[in-house]
Motif scaffolding. Structure first.
Motif, PDB file in Angstrom:
ATOM      1  N   MET A 126       0.699  -1.056   0.156  1.00 48.16           N
ATOM      2  CA  MET A 126       0.034  -0.118   0.059  1.00 48.16           C
ATOM      3  C   MET A 126       0.870   1.369   0.000  1.00 48.16           C
ATOM      4  O   MET A 126       0.692   2.368  -0.733  1.00 48.16           O
ATOM      5  CB  MET A 126      -0.937   0.075   1.033  1.00 48.16           C
ATOM      6  N   VAL A 127       1.914   1.122   0.898  1.00 45.76           N
ATOM      7  CA  VAL A 127       2.820   2.254   0.835  1.00 45.76           C
ATOM      8  C   VAL A 127       3.673   2.476  -0.502  1.00 45.76           C
ATOM      9  O   VAL A 127       3.448   3.584  -1.135  1.00 45.76           O
ATOM     10  CB  VAL A 127       4.004   2.183   1.879  1.00 45.76           C
ATOM     11  N   LEU A 128       3.876   1.471  -1.087  1.00 42.97           N
ATOM     12  CA  LEU A 128       4.532   1.518  -2.440  1.00 42.97           C
ATOM     13  C   LEU A 128       3.424   1.894  -3.574  1.00 42.97           C
ATOM     14  O   LEU A 128       3.790   2.810  -4.534  1.00 42.97           O
ATOM     15  CB  LEU A 128       4.846   0.207  -2.926  1.00 42.97           C
ATOM     16  N   ALA A 129       2.250   1.423  -3.518  1.00 39.35           N
ATOM     17  CA  ALA A 129       1.216   1.892  -4.390  1.00 39.35           C
ATOM     18  C   ALA A 129       1.025   3.424  -4.173  1.00 39.35           C
ATOM     19  O   ALA A 129       0.829   4.329  -5.288  1.00 39.35           O
ATOM     20  CB  ALA A 129      -0.152   1.168  -4.066  1.00 39.35           C
ATOM     21  N   ASP A 130       0.837   4.139  -3.035  1.00 36.68           N
ATOM     22  CA  ASP A 130       0.616   5.485  -2.789  1.00 36.68           C
ATOM     23  C   ASP A 130       2.071   6.220  -3.491  1.00 36.68           C
ATOM     24  O   ASP A 130       1.810   7.275  -4.348  1.00 36.68           O
ATOM     25  CB  ASP A 130       0.611   5.536  -1.221  1.00 36.68           C
TER      26      ASP A 130
END
Length: 193
Positions: A126-130
């Motif tokens: 999720m952090v990477l997607a953001d």
């Protein structure tokens, strides 16, 4: 119908936006409805504190005061809405970054022993997607960065030696605030009992 590479990448970014929006709305709502934190077993509550694992101890502590749940839950829901609206996607993505990072760190510190690595990996994704969403809109991010960092934020120039006094002035400011808020703290302590 032929899809260009730019259109395919744009669609992937759109999918990442909705992916984050779904989970953040879900996690946010679960915090607001008290479904996420708390104790799940009376057997755990009856254990001596030294025998309680980090996960159950942390989740129990998070459930003691609803302020954290409400603030983070509302922030997640607002960011979920903002990230799917084209005009506010950057605001949503920027708002989500510290929230996701904080949740990742909490899960890394407290859930791995009980739930394994899968939840931590999901949060890392999720952090990477953001970050990928922010990178996709890098031209606008660079523009925002330039606007926020151009020039000085102070309106006047000061002598160099004055900056050396700033830590002392900061401590003095803290002392003055402590004096000004003493009556409030005193009344709180008096009536909180």
């Amino acid at each position: 119908m032929k899809i260009s590479e730019k259109q395919a990448i744009d669609f992937v970014v759109l999918a990442l936006r909705w992916y984050l929006a779904y989970y953040m709305a879900d996690y946010g709502w679960s915090k607001l409805t008290a479904d996420q934190f708390g104790h799940r077993s009376d057997a755990v509550l009856n254990l001596p504190l030294k025998d309680v694992d980090k996960f159950n101890l942390a989740w129990y502590l998070f459930s003691l005061d609803k302020t954290f749940d409400v603030v983070v839950g509302i922030t997640q829901i607002i960011a979920a809405i903002l990230i799917v609206i084209n005009r506010t996607v950057l605001v949503g993505a920027l708002l989500l970054l510290p929230v996701l990072t904080q949740i990742f760190l909490v899960d890394l510190a407290f859930t791995v022993e009980i739930h394994g690595i899968s939840l931590v990996l999901r949060l890392a994704c999720m952090v990477l997607a953001d970050l990928l969403i922010l990178f996709y809109y890098k031209e606008k991010m660079i523009l925002v960065w330039k606007i926020l960092t151009q020039g000085t934020m102070t309106k006047f120039r000061y002598k160099w030696w004055l900056y050396l006094l700033m830590p002392l002035i900061g401590l003095l400011t803290d002392f003055i605030i402590a004096l000004l808020t003493f009556p409030i703290r005193f009344l709180y302590e008096l009536f909180a009992k």
